[in-house]
Enzyme design. Structure first.
Site, mmCIF file in Angstrom:
data_model
loop_
_atom_site.group_PDB
_atom_site.id
_atom_site.type_symbol
_atom_site.label_atom_id
_atom_site.label_comp_id
_atom_site.label_asym_id
_atom_site.label_seq_id
_atom_site.Cartn_x
_atom_site.Cartn_y
_atom_site.Cartn_z
ATOM 1 N N ASP A 285 1.836 0.714 40.409
ATOM 2 C CA ASP A 285 2.356 -0.444 39.712
ATOM 3 C C ASP A 285 3.878 -0.431 39.825
ATOM 4 O O ASP A 285 4.480 0.624 39.702
ATOM 5 C CB ASP A 285 1.952 -0.329 38.227
ATOM 6 C CG ASP A 285 1.938 -1.658 37.527
ATOM 7 O OD1 ASP A 285 2.996 -2.299 37.499
ATOM 8 O OD2 ASP A 285 0.892 -2.053 36.999
ATOM 9 N N ARG B 158 5.867 -2.961 38.160
ATOM 10 C CA ARG B 158 6.297 -4.099 37.342
ATOM 11 C C ARG B 158 7.428 -3.819 36.365
ATOM 12 O O ARG B 158 8.026 -4.715 35.823
ATOM 13 C CB ARG B 158 5.098 -4.674 36.587
ATOM 14 C CG ARG B 158 4.222 -5.502 37.477
ATOM 15 C CD ARG B 158 3.032 -6.045 36.744
ATOM 16 N NE ARG B 158 2.036 -5.007 36.517
ATOM 17 C CZ ARG B 158 0.840 -5.234 35.988
ATOM 18 N NH1 ARG B 158 0.509 -6.451 35.629
ATOM 19 N NH2 ARG B 158 -0.016 -4.258 35.820
#
Ligand SMILES: [Zn+2]
Length: 414
Positions: free
Chosen positions: A325, A327
């Site tokens: 991830d 983000r």
């Protein structure tokens, strides 16, 4: 149009050559005047690195290069001001917010004197109002789950909304602190990993603000936007990361659109009860790894031995992308802090990363609301069970071992 371009390139690496006329930025100051304008336009007044409009800056460059866009264009800001005035809130001060400019929607009222002196200062936030017409929500209205109240839902299918578009404006010392990094290290790696796009990151440590070439954020507010800052008023909120495949095109491999629609429905219902609803939409496609990586992962998941399985969901992403991830939810709460939020009564998200980032920012979360099982597409069972097993919030069971192995997705060609 004929192009008149200087043949030489002026490098901005030496402070004695450029930006001599600039005004200082006191990030976190209590008034717009004291903070000073962020100037990220072509001018001798520039005091920030990067440009407005995020990733679209590259298209603007193409327009300029092809002679369609006058490089010295100044926007006429008459009648562009926000439809609702938000803030200032206490959360705007003392570097609580580091990834957007809280004063970004108040350029004309805050810096009128400088605009008159020909400073090219542009808004980084715009606030407007609109009506939404969404098939899932229209169905809920027809089924009587949401009523036409003439206030939040007007006419047959129209939902009234206030929406704010927010460009990224990064205060680099604050971003570094949030990520627990040295500012110098952050600046160097930002420079290197963008192919050296902004030399000032390494040559101009005196410039502390960067408008990065990344996607923007949009807030959709149902009910009275000023109520967002009142912890006594019930708030239902979803913080949603872009998923073009599901959000727009209805792809069934994930729960993004169904959860987003559920979030909107609950946000509307809360607003109709006298509360306020909020959806914040972040352009962070494919966990901010991009759509190409996302599709490669889909193929790798579905072609692996034994087929697509919840037990190898995160592993496959990491194999292809190098990370599960990207983000950085640590920056996400800034949009909530800009809206003055202190308390979220219903958080429509199962993500532990989002929850942790929000609560760490000082915002209280009362209830966490998972996606109802009947809204999860069959092929998205892999994703949702993998996430629950990895620590996402759920009010239901968490599978492990063989039961997790047995959650299988469709084959690639079915
Ligand atoms: Zn998705």
């Amino acid at each position: 149009m004929e192009m008149k371009r200087p043949e030489h390139v002026i490098l901005t690496s030496h402070s004695n050559h450029v930006y001599r006329e600039t005004t200082p930025i006191h990030w976190g100051a209590k008034t717009a005047k004291e903070r000073g304008p962020i100037i990220a336009t072509h001018s001798e007044h520039r005091n920030a690195i990067g440009t407005h409009a995020g990733s679209y800056t590259v298209y603007r460059a193409l327009s300029v290069a092809s002679g369609q866009f006058p490089r010295n264009h100044r926007p006429d800001l008459a009648n562009t001001t926000a439809t609702v005035e938000l803030g200032p809130y206490d959360s705007w001060f003392d570097n609580n917010i580091v990834s957007l400019d809280p004063w970004g929607a108040r350029i004309t009222e805050s810096y009128d004197d400088l605009l008159k002196q020909n400073y090219n200062i542009q808004p980084s936030i715009a606030v407007t109002s609109a009506h939404l017409q969404i098939p899932e929500i229209s169905k809920s209205i027809e089924e009587g789950k949401i009523k036409v109240d003439g206030k939040v839902v007007v006419q047959k299918n129209d939902i009234k909304v206030t929406k704010a578009a927010i460009e990224p404006v990064w205060y680099l010392p604050g971003i570094a602190k949030r990520l627990e990094l040295e500012e110098g290290v952050l600046r160097k790696i930002l420079f290197q990993e963008t192919g050296g796009m902004f030399p000032e990151l390494v040559t101009r440590p005196d410039l502390k603000v960067l408008l990065p070439p990344i996607g923007s954020t949009t807030a959709y507010i149902f009910g009275n936007p000023e109520d967002l800052a009142n912890p006594e008023v019930e708030l239902t909120c979803r913080v949603h990361d872009e998923c073009n495949g599901s959000d727009v095109f209805g792809s069934d491999i994930c729960t993004c659109r169904p959860y987003l629609m559920h979030g909107i429905e609950e946000a509307v219902k809360t607003a109709q009860k006298g509360g306020v609803g909020l959806i914040v939409y972040f352009r962070k496609e494919g966990r901010a790894l991009g759509e190409v990586t996302k599709y490669l992962v889909y193929n790798a998941r579905k072609r692996q031995e034994g087929g697509d399985s919840a037990s190898t969901y995160f592993y496959r992403t990491e194999c292809v992308a190098g990370v599960q991830d990207a983000r950085f939810q640590e920056l996400m709460p800034d949009a909530l802090l800009w809206l003055g939020i202190k308390k979220i009564h219903n958080l429509m998200s199962m993500s532990d990363m989002k929850y942790n980032a929000i609560t760490r920012s000082g915002i209280e979360v009362v209830n966490r609301v998972d996606i109802p099982q009947h809204l999860v597409p069959l092929d998205a069972q892999v994703e949702i069970e993998a996430k629950k097993a990895a620590g996402y919030y759920t009010s239901g069971d968490v599978k492990d071992g063989e039961t997790l192995d047995n959650v299988k997705g469709r084959n690639l060609h079915d």
